[in-house]
Design a protein around this motif. Structure first.
Motif, PDB file in Angstrom:
ATOM      1  N   LYS A  37       5.146   7.180   0.227  1.00 29.77           N
ATOM      2  CA  LYS A  37       5.588   6.179   1.183  1.00 29.77           C
ATOM      3  C   LYS A  37       4.949   4.835   0.854  1.00 29.77           C
ATOM      4  CE  LYS A  37       7.865   8.981   4.063  1.00 29.77           C
ATOM      5  NZ  LYS A  37       7.608  10.296   3.470  1.00 29.77           N
ATOM      6  N   VAL A  38       5.695   3.783   1.128  1.00 31.48           N
ATOM      7  CA  VAL A  38       5.203   2.415   0.999  1.00 31.48           C
ATOM      8  C   VAL A  38       5.152   1.832   2.405  1.00 31.48           C
ATOM      9  CG1 VAL A  38       5.655   0.136   0.016  1.00 31.48           C
ATOM     10  CG2 VAL A  38       6.274   2.192  -1.271  1.00 31.48           C
ATOM     11  N   TYR A  39       4.036   1.191   2.763  1.00 32.33           N
ATOM     12  CA  TYR A  39       3.865   0.661   4.117  1.00 32.33           C
ATOM     13  C   TYR A  39       4.104  -0.848   4.116  1.00 32.33           C
ATOM     14  CZ  TYR A  39       2.178   5.202   5.519  1.00 32.33           C
ATOM     15  OH  TYR A  39       2.108   6.543   5.789  1.00 32.33           O
ATOM     16  N   THR A  48      -0.591  -0.394  10.755  1.00 28.99           N
ATOM     17  CA  THR A  48      -0.573   0.171   9.397  1.00 28.99           C
ATOM     18  C   THR A  48       0.601  -0.309   8.556  1.00 28.99           C
ATOM     19  OG1 THR A  48       0.738   2.105  10.035  1.00 28.99           O
ATOM     20  CG2 THR A  48      -1.646   2.268  10.286  1.00 28.99           C
ATOM     21  N   GLY A  49       1.663  -0.801   9.212  1.00 35.18           N
ATOM     22  CA  GLY A  49       2.908  -1.100   8.528  1.00 35.18           C
ATOM     23  C   GLY A  49       3.905   0.024   8.731  1.00 35.18           C
ATOM     24  N   ILE A  50       5.151  -0.237   8.382  1.00 35.41           N
ATOM     25  CA  ILE A  50       6.229   0.737   8.554  1.00 35.41           C
ATOM     26  C   ILE A  50       6.385   1.534   7.258  1.00 35.41           C
ATOM     27  CG2 ILE A  50       8.691   1.029   8.988  1.00 35.41           C
ATOM     28  CD1 ILE A  50       8.564  -1.744  10.405  1.00 35.41           C
ATOM     29  N   PRO A  51       6.380   2.871   7.317  1.00 37.32           N
ATOM     30  CA  PRO A  51       6.513   3.666   6.083  1.00 37.32           C
ATOM     31  C   PRO A  51       7.968   3.799   5.632  1.00 37.32           C
ATOM     32  CG  PRO A  51       6.207   5.118   7.955  1.00 37.32           C
ATOM     33  CD  PRO A  51       6.126   3.716   8.496  1.00 37.32           C
ATOM     34  N   TYR A  52       8.200   3.480   4.370  1.00 42.39           N
ATOM     35  CA  TYR A  52       9.506   3.691   3.743  1.00 42.39           C
ATOM     36  C   TYR A  52       9.280   4.452   2.440  1.00 42.39           C
ATOM     37  CZ  TYR A  52      10.962  -0.236   6.746  1.00 42.39           C
ATOM     38  OH  TYR A  52      11.204  -1.066   7.810  1.00 42.39           O
ATOM     39  N   VAL A  53      10.295   5.171   2.014  1.00 38.04           N
ATOM     40  CA  VAL A  53      10.266   5.784   0.686  1.00 38.04           C
ATOM     41  C   VAL A  53      10.588   4.697  -0.335  1.00 38.04           C
ATOM     42  CG1 VAL A  53      11.444   7.451  -0.796  1.00 38.04           C
ATOM     43  CG2 VAL A  53      10.901   8.057   1.554  1.00 38.04           C
ATOM     44  N   GLU A  54       9.969   4.749  -1.500  1.00 34.37           N
ATOM     45  CA  GLU A  54      10.157   3.703  -2.512  1.00 34.37           C
ATOM     46  C   GLU A  54      11.620   3.507  -2.875  1.00 34.37           C
ATOM     47  OE1 GLU A  54       7.651   4.028  -5.919  1.00 34.37           O
ATOM     48  OE2 GLU A  54       5.804   4.209  -4.753  1.00 34.37           O
ATOM     49  N   MET A  80       0.847  -1.181   0.000  1.00 29.82           N
ATOM     50  CA  MET A  80       0.000   0.000   0.000  1.00 29.82           C
ATOM     51  C   MET A  80       0.885   1.234   0.000  1.00 29.82           C
ATOM     52  SD  MET A  80      -2.904   1.124   2.785  1.00 29.82           S
ATOM     53  CE  MET A  80      -1.742   1.196   4.143  1.00 29.82           C
ATOM     54  N   ALA A  81       0.607   2.175  -0.873  1.00 28.14           N
ATOM     55  CA  ALA A  81       1.409   3.397  -0.972  1.00 28.14           C
ATOM     56  C   ALA A  81       0.545   4.602  -0.690  1.00 28.14           C
ATOM     57  CB  ALA A  81       2.031   3.507  -2.364  1.00 28.14           C
ATOM     58  N   SER A  82       1.137   5.647  -0.160  1.00 27.10           N
ATOM     59  CA  SER A  82       0.440   6.905   0.053  1.00 27.10           C
ATOM     60  C   SER A  82       1.435   8.031  -0.105  1.00 27.10           C
ATOM     61  CB  SER A  82      -0.198   6.949   1.447  1.00 27.10           C
ATOM     62  OG  SER A  82       0.785   7.127   2.421  1.00 27.10           O
ATOM     63  N   THR A  83       0.914   9.249  -0.124  1.00 26.16           N
ATOM     64  CA  THR A  83       1.796  10.402  -0.246  1.00 26.16           C
ATOM     65  C   THR A  83       1.802  11.151   1.072  1.00 26.16           C
ATOM     66  OG1 THR A  83       1.333  10.602  -2.585  1.00 26.16           O
ATOM     67  CG2 THR A  83       2.237  12.533  -1.491  1.00 26.16           C
ATOM     68  N   GLU A  84       2.995  11.392   1.610  1.00 21.12           N
ATOM     69  CA  GLU A  84       3.176  12.117   2.873  1.00 21.12           C
ATOM     70  C   GLU A  84       4.298  13.112   2.620  1.00 21.12           C
ATOM     71  OE1 GLU A  84       5.296  10.893   6.941  1.00 21.12           O
ATOM     72  OE2 GLU A  84       3.530   9.700   6.501  1.00 21.12           O
ATOM     73  N   GLY A  85       3.936  14.393   2.546  1.00 20.16           N
ATOM     74  CA  GLY A  85       4.952  15.369   2.172  1.00 20.16           C
ATOM     75  C   GLY A  85       5.221  15.268   0.684  1.00 20.16           C
ATOM     76  N   ALA A 130       8.390  -7.170  -0.903  1.00 22.15           N
ATOM     77  CA  ALA A 130       7.384  -7.003  -1.954  1.00 22.15           C
ATOM     78  C   ALA A 130       6.546  -5.766  -1.672  1.00 22.15           C
ATOM     79  CB  ALA A 130       6.500  -8.236  -2.044  1.00 22.15           C
ATOM     80  N   PHE A 131       6.386  -4.901  -2.673  1.00 23.18           N
ATOM     81  CA  PHE A 131       5.549  -3.734  -2.513  1.00 23.18           C
ATOM     82  C   PHE A 131       4.953  -3.349  -3.850  1.00 23.18           C
ATOM     83  CE2 PHE A 131       9.443  -1.821  -3.973  1.00 23.18           C
ATOM     84  CZ  PHE A 131       9.088  -0.645  -4.599  1.00 23.18           C
ATOM     85  N   VAL A 132       3.840  -2.611  -3.787  1.00 18.94           N
ATOM     86  CA  VAL A 132       3.181  -2.129  -4.990  1.00 18.94           C
ATOM     87  C   VAL A 132       3.425  -0.641  -5.113  1.00 18.94           C
ATOM     88  CG1 VAL A 132       0.991  -1.884  -6.191  1.00 18.94           C
ATOM     89  CG2 VAL A 132       1.402  -3.901  -4.765  1.00 18.94           C
ATOM     90  N   SER A 133       4.077  -0.211  -6.198  1.00 16.21           N
ATOM     91  CA  SER A 133       4.378   1.219  -6.368  1.00 16.21           C
ATOM     92  C   SER A 133       3.211   1.937  -7.024  1.00 16.21           C
ATOM     93  CB  SER A 133       5.630   1.393  -7.214  1.00 16.21           C
ATOM     94  OG  SER A 133       5.448   0.793  -8.474  1.00 16.21           O
TER      95      SER A 133
END
Length: 358
Positions: free
Chosen positions: A10-12, A330-336, A1-6, A355-358
């Protein structure tokens, strides 16, 4: 799951997946499985608590040190018991997480019998988030002090020469029904790891964090890394950094006075020193009375009258614990780009990717 923060998306990532990734990468780089589990737990705990400067993103620099042969992947700490309450831990140039955990294990065990325990640690490496070891003690009902020294990043007050490290100190005490007291802080205005994080994320930093190589304030983290960090409170922060060198480097026989090699420098062994102290709180009063007094302190602090514009008063370590509770859900947020760099390490080692979905 990805979202925009700033500015950056971020990928969780679930904590379990982060733990499995780290363990797999470490094992494929010749770290024994039990040791890999300890290292991964410390890294993931940092990310869960929001101490992103000391989490999984440290792994590429650690792996480079292993590849260069300046850190021993297979090393396990050895213990030399000096008195019933004092031990010297030799990290054997292995991961600092292992040496610090072993030191605190001894300190806790001694404190359970004698009321206090202390372990000096030599020939270690970067040990990650200092709070990890304060939490280790708190989970066993112990108060703690955690010291380390580090590579030169700050000038003594009044000097322009980079001699002392931005060496964190941590301490803790268990609570009753309320959250434990956990303090983990650097003697600088900001931890140096935040500069590396800002470089990775192409972010600016506040002007009061560091000076560039010419001695001018800078908001460029890359320029700041070539200069010096600024101490908090002027001479007070500088003196705390020197204290870390005394209690961690001088006492243990490790490097000090600018001699420690940083985790991002793969040229030679780090030779970091630590000091781990555990104190049994019910030596002076009953454990129930101690915990009740800690709970009262928590309540007095967090329920104190707020200054204008302040929404909440926090107890030391409370924000990090709330982060952990949230990120476990929620998971840990990382930058792609961080995930891509971590997965590049995994592909190089033939270990599990994230594994993540961009």
């Amino acid at each position: 799951m990805a979202s925009t923060e700033g500015e950056l998306p971020k990928v969780y990532i679930p904590a379990k997946q982060a733990q499995e990734y780290a363990e797999s990468l470490l094992v494929e780089n010749q770290v024994p499985a039990d040791n890999a589990a300890t290292i991964a737990r410390c890294l993931v705990e940092a990310d869960l608590r929001g101490v992103d400067t000391h989490g999984l993103n440290r792994l590429p620099s650690y792996m480079e040190r292993l590849r260069r042969g300046v850190m021993d992947a297979k090393a396990t700490p050895s213990l030399d018991i000096k008195t019933p309450v004092v031990a010297l831990v030799d990290g054997n140039n292995g991961f600092g997480f292992l040496a610090a955990t072993a030191g605190m294990d001894f300190a806790i065990s001694a404190a359970k019998t004698y009321g206090i325990g202390m372990a000096s640690v030599k020939r270690s490496n970067h040990f990650g988030m200092g709070a990890c070891y304060a939490l280790q003690a708190a989970r066993e009902g112990m108060m703690s002090l955690v010291f380390t020294n580090s590579s030169p990043a700050m000038a003594p007050w009044g000097s322009k020469e980079k001699i002392v490290g931005v060496s964190p100190l941590a301490c803790g005490a268990p609570g009753g029904v309320e959250k434990p007291f956990i303090l983990d802080m650097a003697p600088s205005t900001a931890a140096r790891g935040k500069l590396y994080k800002a470089v990775r994320r192409s972010e600016k930093v506040p002007l009061d964090w560091a000076l560039d190589a010419d001695g001018f304030p800078t908001d460029d983290p890359a320029a700041a890394l070539k200069g010096v960090m600024l101490p908090m409170g002027g001479p007070k922060g500088s003196a705390l950094a020197i204290m870390m060198d005394v209690f961690s480097g001088v006492l243990s026989g490790s490097e000090f006075a600018g001699g420690v090699t940083g985790p991002y420098d793969p040229s030679k062994a780090s030779d970091v020193g630590h000091l781990m102290i555990a104190i049994k709180p019910d030596v002076f009063l009953s454990i129930d009375e101690f915990k009740g007094r800690m709970d009262l302190l928590f309540q007095k602090i967090t329920q104190s009258e707020k200054a204008p514009g302040v929404e909440r008063v926090y107890f030391p370590g409370e924000i990090e614990q709330l982060n952990q509770e949230s990120r476990l859900k929620t998971g840990i947020p990382y930058v792609e780009e961080e995930i891509k760099a971590l997965n590049e390490e995994a592909r190089r080692a033939g270990s599990k990717i994230i594994a993540f979905v961009s």
